[in-house]
Design a protein around this motif. Structure first.
Motif, PDB file in Angstrom:
ATOM      1  N   TYR A 106      18.339  11.899   5.574  1.00  0.00           N
ATOM      2  CA  TYR A 106      18.436  11.796   4.121  1.00  0.00           C
ATOM      3  C   TYR A 106      18.130  10.374   3.652  1.00  0.00           C
ATOM      4  O   TYR A 106      17.455  10.174   2.642  1.00  0.00           O
ATOM      5  CB  TYR A 106      19.838  12.209   3.671  1.00  0.00           C
ATOM      6  N   TRP A 107      18.604   9.379   4.401  1.00  0.00           N
ATOM      7  CA  TRP A 107      18.309   7.986   4.077  1.00  0.00           C
ATOM      8  C   TRP A 107      16.799   7.750   4.101  1.00  0.00           C
ATOM      9  O   TRP A 107      16.243   7.085   3.226  1.00  0.00           O
ATOM     10  CB  TRP A 107      19.020   7.083   5.068  1.00  0.00           C
ATOM     11  N   GLY A 108      16.126   8.290   5.094  1.00  0.00           N
ATOM     12  CA  GLY A 108      14.673   8.159   5.165  1.00  0.00           C
ATOM     13  C   GLY A 108      13.986   8.819   3.981  1.00  0.00           C
ATOM     14  O   GLY A 108      13.024   8.279   3.434  1.00  0.00           O
ATOM     15  N   ALA A 109      14.501   9.983   3.559  1.00  0.00           N
ATOM     16  CA  ALA A 109      13.917  10.672   2.409  1.00  0.00           C
ATOM     17  C   ALA A 109      14.052   9.842   1.136  1.00  0.00           C
ATOM     18  O   ALA A 109      13.159   9.855   0.279  1.00  0.00           O
ATOM     19  CB  ALA A 109      14.590  12.031   2.222  1.00  0.00           C
ATOM     20  N   LEU A 110      15.167   9.110   1.000  1.00  0.00           N
ATOM     21  CA  LEU A 110      15.354   8.263  -0.177  1.00  0.00           C
ATOM     22  C   LEU A 110      14.372   7.091  -0.181  1.00  0.00           C
ATOM     23  O   LEU A 110      13.941   6.640  -1.242  1.00  0.00           O
ATOM     24  CB  LEU A 110      16.790   7.734  -0.222  1.00  0.00           C
ATOM     25  N   LEU A 111      14.032   6.594   1.014  1.00  0.00           N
ATOM     26  CA  LEU A 111      13.099   5.471   1.096  1.00  0.00           C
ATOM     27  C   LEU A 111      11.664   5.905   0.841  1.00  0.00           C
ATOM     28  O   LEU A 111      10.895   5.189   0.202  1.00  0.00           O
ATOM     29  CB  LEU A 111      13.196   4.809   2.478  1.00  0.00           C
ATOM     30  N   ASN A 112      11.297   7.068   1.349  1.00  0.00           N
ATOM     31  CA  ASN A 112       9.933   7.578   1.205  1.00  0.00           C
ATOM     32  C   ASN A 112       9.973   9.076   1.484  1.00  0.00           C
ATOM     33  O   ASN A 112      10.354   9.491   2.583  1.00  0.00           O
ATOM     34  CB  ASN A 112       8.998   6.880   2.191  1.00  0.00           C
ATOM     35  N   PRO A 113       9.589   9.925   0.518  1.00  0.00           N
ATOM     36  CA  PRO A 113       9.665  11.377   0.739  1.00  0.00           C
ATOM     37  C   PRO A 113       8.904  11.854   1.967  1.00  0.00           C
ATOM     38  O   PRO A 113       9.283  12.859   2.574  1.00  0.00           O
ATOM     39  CB  PRO A 113       9.048  11.948  -0.556  1.00  0.00           C
ATOM     40  N   SER A 114       7.858  11.131   2.360  1.00  0.00           N
ATOM     41  CA  SER A 114       7.096  11.563   3.537  1.00  0.00           C
ATOM     42  C   SER A 114       7.916  11.445   4.818  1.00  0.00           C
ATOM     43  O   SER A 114       7.626  12.119   5.812  1.00  0.00           O
ATOM     44  CB  SER A 114       5.805  10.750   3.668  1.00  0.00           C
ATOM     45  N   TYR A 115       8.961  10.609   4.816  1.00  0.00           N
ATOM     46  CA  TYR A 115       9.822  10.491   5.990  1.00  0.00           C
ATOM     47  C   TYR A 115      10.651  11.752   6.202  1.00  0.00           C
ATOM     48  O   TYR A 115      11.195  11.962   7.294  1.00  0.00           O
ATOM     49  CB  TYR A 115      10.769   9.302   5.858  1.00  0.00           C
ATOM     50  N   SER A 116      10.772  12.582   5.177  1.00  0.00           N
ATOM     51  CA  SER A 116      11.561  13.818   5.297  1.00  0.00           C
ATOM     52  C   SER A 116      11.005  14.730   6.379  1.00  0.00           C
ATOM     53  O   SER A 116      11.755  15.454   7.048  1.00  0.00           O
ATOM     54  CB  SER A 116      11.569  14.573   3.962  1.00  0.00           C
ATOM     55  N   ILE A 117       9.691  14.689   6.557  1.00  0.00           N
ATOM     56  CA  ILE A 117       9.050  15.563   7.534  1.00  0.00           C
ATOM     57  C   ILE A 117       9.552  15.269   8.943  1.00  0.00           C
ATOM     58  O   ILE A 117       9.583  16.143   9.806  1.00  0.00           O
ATOM     59  CB  ILE A 117       7.509  15.377   7.477  1.00  0.00           C
ATOM     60  N   LEU A 118       9.991  14.049   9.180  1.00  0.00           N
ATOM     61  CA  LEU A 118      10.430  13.654  10.514  1.00  0.00           C
ATOM     62  C   LEU A 118      11.670  14.412  10.971  1.00  0.00           C
ATOM     63  O   LEU A 118      11.943  14.469  12.179  1.00  0.00           O
ATOM     64  CB  LEU A 118      10.725  12.152  10.540  1.00  0.00           C
ATOM     65  N   VAL A 119      12.417  15.010  10.043  1.00  0.00           N
ATOM     66  CA  VAL A 119      13.623  15.719  10.431  1.00  0.00           C
ATOM     67  C   VAL A 119      13.281  16.898  11.334  1.00  0.00           C
ATOM     68  O   VAL A 119      14.032  17.234  12.261  1.00  0.00           O
ATOM     69  CB  VAL A 119      14.420  16.189   9.192  1.00  0.00           C
ATOM     70  N   PHE A 120      12.127  17.529  11.131  1.00  0.00           N
ATOM     71  CA  PHE A 120      11.729  18.658  11.971  1.00  0.00           C
ATOM     72  C   PHE A 120      11.388  18.183  13.387  1.00  0.00           C
ATOM     73  O   PHE A 120      11.732  18.847  14.372  1.00  0.00           O
ATOM     74  CB  PHE A 120      10.540  19.379  11.345  1.00  0.00           C
ATOM     75  N   PHE A 121      10.712  17.034  13.492  1.00  0.00           N
ATOM     76  CA  PHE A 121      10.430  16.464  14.804  1.00  0.00           C
ATOM     77  C   PHE A 121      11.720  16.052  15.505  1.00  0.00           C
ATOM     78  O   PHE A 121      11.874  16.239  16.719  1.00  0.00           O
ATOM     79  CB  PHE A 121       9.510  15.244  14.663  1.00  0.00           C
ATOM     80  N   GLN A 122      12.644  15.499  14.721  1.00  0.00           N
ATOM     81  CA  GLN A 122      13.906  15.013  15.285  1.00  0.00           C
ATOM     82  C   GLN A 122      14.697  16.154  15.924  1.00  0.00           C
ATOM     83  O   GLN A 122      15.113  16.073  17.089  1.00  0.00           O
ATOM     84  CB  GLN A 122      14.719  14.348  14.176  1.00  0.00           C
ATOM     85  N   ILE A 123      14.885  17.227  15.168  1.00  0.00           N
ATOM     86  CA  ILE A 123      15.639  18.374  15.681  1.00  0.00           C
ATOM     87  C   ILE A 123      14.883  19.036  16.826  1.00  0.00           C
ATOM     88  O   ILE A 123      15.471  19.417  17.851  1.00  0.00           O
ATOM     89  CB  ILE A 123      15.903  19.390  14.545  1.00  0.00           C
ATOM     90  N   GLY A 124      13.553  19.157  16.676  1.00  0.00           N
ATOM     91  CA  GLY A 124      12.748  19.792  17.713  1.00  0.00           C
ATOM     92  C   GLY A 124      12.798  19.028  19.033  1.00  0.00           C
ATOM     93  O   GLY A 124      12.952  19.629  20.105  1.00  0.00           O
ATOM     94  N   LEU A 125      12.678  17.698  18.970  1.00  0.00           N
ATOM     95  CA  LEU A 125      12.707  16.895  20.191  1.00  0.00           C
ATOM     96  C   LEU A 125      14.074  16.956  20.864  1.00  0.00           C
ATOM     97  O   LEU A 125      14.174  17.018  22.098  1.00  0.00           O
ATOM     98  CB  LEU A 125      12.352  15.439  19.862  1.00  0.00           C
ATOM     99  N   LEU A 126      15.139  16.929  20.054  1.00  0.00           N
ATOM    100  CA  LEU A 126      16.480  16.999  20.631  1.00  0.00           C
ATOM    101  C   LEU A 126      16.709  18.336  21.321  1.00  0.00           C
ATOM    102  O   LEU A 126      17.231  18.392  22.441  1.00  0.00           O
ATOM    103  CB  LEU A 126      17.535  16.783  19.538  1.00  0.00           C
ATOM    104  N   TYR A 127      16.312  19.428  20.665  1.00  0.00           N
ATOM    105  CA  TYR A 127      16.515  20.760  21.238  1.00  0.00           C
ATOM    106  C   TYR A 127      15.676  20.969  22.487  1.00  0.00           C
ATOM    107  O   TYR A 127      16.140  21.532  23.479  1.00  0.00           O
ATOM    108  CB  TYR A 127      16.159  21.820  20.189  1.00  0.00           C
TER     109      TYR A 127
END
Length: 500
Positions: free
Chosen positions: A303-324
């Protein structure tokens, strides 16, 4: 019975001492806005000093709130370094203050002002109210125990880092209204309104004084943006190298002439391009914390990344995917589901912000290799970073290829290196076709500084039994970093800022 009474009397004295000290020190710092307003005729450097103390006071309250959230939600975690705990609680507390101050911002101006003071007074009484647990609990400063046993070289380096940080402050913006300040700190207009609302409420007592308000925002972007960046960088380096090399890495980063030049040209980079490091450190911390409740922090970082730049929001899918898929593959499916459940709060906030700011997303473009030019420029400005080429080769060989004989005993964690390299490759891929913020400015500098330490770690491990040689090499690299730091240029700019 006598012993019981003695113990009861003793604990009463401790509680009274705790309450008095906490209450007096808390409200002394809280009332700095009042002192500053009455001392507008003070020299600019004195005002900056008072404002810095106030910002540090605010930051300490983030830590205490983060600690309280841990206590209430029963979040217990493992840390690689004591600084991990500080960084985590500072960021967690800041995220919740952002949410709280955005709720306050919905009120009328008069009630925003009243709510600001009510919030801090209530928190002050709560933090100061004595219990046996609070008396024996750790403080913010107690978490810096890692620095208690520094040798003379390391103490000198810490002093140089602090000195360099003080004299690297960028120029202040002109005295303008709030909207023009927003444009100055965010010329691309990517930062979300919740972050601006947070800054307005956080420094509300200064809003009626344009000079103080711009000073508060300027120091916030510098002290919080880059101060946290350097602290996170140290915590990040401790996953891979020794304490003294971690300090050398921080010094190499801050002593780079690009550190000052980047701030002068693009002050917004202090938060925009430092997010890449926070994102990768979060992955490292979550995988090592051994608790699924770390998912709460994981989601809020998105969410912090989304506040800085909306394009950073896309990284949440990579984050969850890499962890799983990769980084938590040794964990059970139940553990991963619980992690996702705790992260859901931040993920929902991230997606809500993304869908309401789709117009701010950049369009896809043809392949852009500008990040390669940026790397060459950083190496040209900081000779120390030439070691990054060798560090990259060593990291690849250690992680993905068979190791030669001289690397047989090289001790550095393979999984953590894999997390860093894979994550940064994602940032590069995003920059080639979309937004290059994650690999620009400080996003390039921290990676070069990190890679430059890997060959030094290899050398230091090889010379583990020869302390004198390691000290000589260490001092040599400190001098190399210091000689091309352009420190005199930073001092001239500092004097210009506070004498104008």
């Amino acid at each position: 019975m006598d012993n019981t009474l003695a113990n009861s009397s003793n604990i009463f004295k401790l509680k009274w001492k705790f309450f008095t000290f906490r209450l007096v020190s808390y409200f002394s710092f809280l009332l700095i806005p009042v002192y500053v307003q009455k001392g507008l005729e003070l020299r600019p450097i004195a005002l900056a000093g008072l404002m810095t103390l106030y910002i540090l006071f605010i930051v300490s309250q983030w830590f205490l709130l983060g600690k309280e959230i841990d206590h209430r939600l029963k979040i217990y975690f493992r840390v690689n370094s004591s600084i991990d705990r500080i960084v985590y609680r500072l960021l967690l507390g800041m995220f919740f203050f952002i949410l709280l101050f955005n709720l306050i911002n919905f009120l009328e101006a008069r009630w925003v002002y009243n709510s600001y003071w009510i919030t801090w007074i209530v928190l002050g009484i709560f933090y100061s109210w004595p219990t046996r647990g609070k008396i024996i609990q750790e403080s913010v400063s107690s978490n810096f125990g890692e620095f208690k046993f520094l040798d003379r070289f390391e103490k000198t380096l810490v002093a140089l880092i602090l000195l360099m940080f003080v004299f690297s402050i960028p120029e202040l913006p002109p005295q303008v209204n709030v909207d023009m300040l927003k444009l100055y700190f965010d010329p691309l207009e990517k930062i979300g309104n919740p972050l601006w609302n947070f800054l307005i409420v956080n420094y509300y007592p200064f809003k009626a004084y344009p000079g103080l308000f711009r000073l508060a925002w300027s120091l916030h972007f510098y002290i919080v943006g880059l101060g946290l960046f350097l602290l996170v960088f140290y915590a990040f380096l401790r996953f891979f190298v020794s304490r003294r090399l971690s300090l050398l890495g921080v010094f190499a980063l801050i002593s780079s002439w690009s550190f000052s030049k980047t701030l002068t040209a693009n002050v917004e980079f202090s938060m925009l391009t430092t997010y890449s490091l926070i994102w990768i450190w979060t992955l490292l911390w979550v995988t090592k914390s051994s608790t699924y409740r770390a998912g709460l922090f994981l989601g809020l970082v998105s969410y912090w990344g989304a506040l800085l730049n909306p394009s950073y929001s896309i990284l949440v899918f990579f984050q969850i995917g890499l962890l799983y898929t990769f980084f938590l593959k040794d964990r059970t499916a139940w553990y991963k589901r619980q992690l996702l459940r705790y992260a859901l709060f931040g993920i929902v906030l991230t997606l809500l912000h993304l869908f309401t700011h789709l117009d701010l997303l950049d369009d896809f473009h043809t392949i852009d290799w500008s990040f390669a030019i940026q790397i060459a420029k950083e190496i040209d400005r900081k000779g120390f970073f030439i070691l990054a080429i060798f560090g990259f080769i060593v990291a690849l060989m250690k992680t993905y290829f068979s190791k030669p004989q001289f690397m047989k005993d090289f001790q550095i964690e393979k999984q953590s290196l894999n997390i860093v390299l894979l994550s940064y490759f994602i940032f590069i891929a995003q920059s080639l076709f979309w937004d290059d913020s994650l690999v620009s400015g400080f996003g390039t500098m921290w990676m070069l500084a990190f890679l430059s330490l890997i060959p030094l770690e290899l050398i230091f491990q090889s010379l583990s039994r020869v302390r004198s040689r390691r000290n000589m090499i260490y001092v040599m690299y400190i001098l190399i970093c210091l000689l091309d730091s352009h420190f005199e240029g930073r001092v001239k700019l500092f004097v210009k800022i506070f004498n104008s």
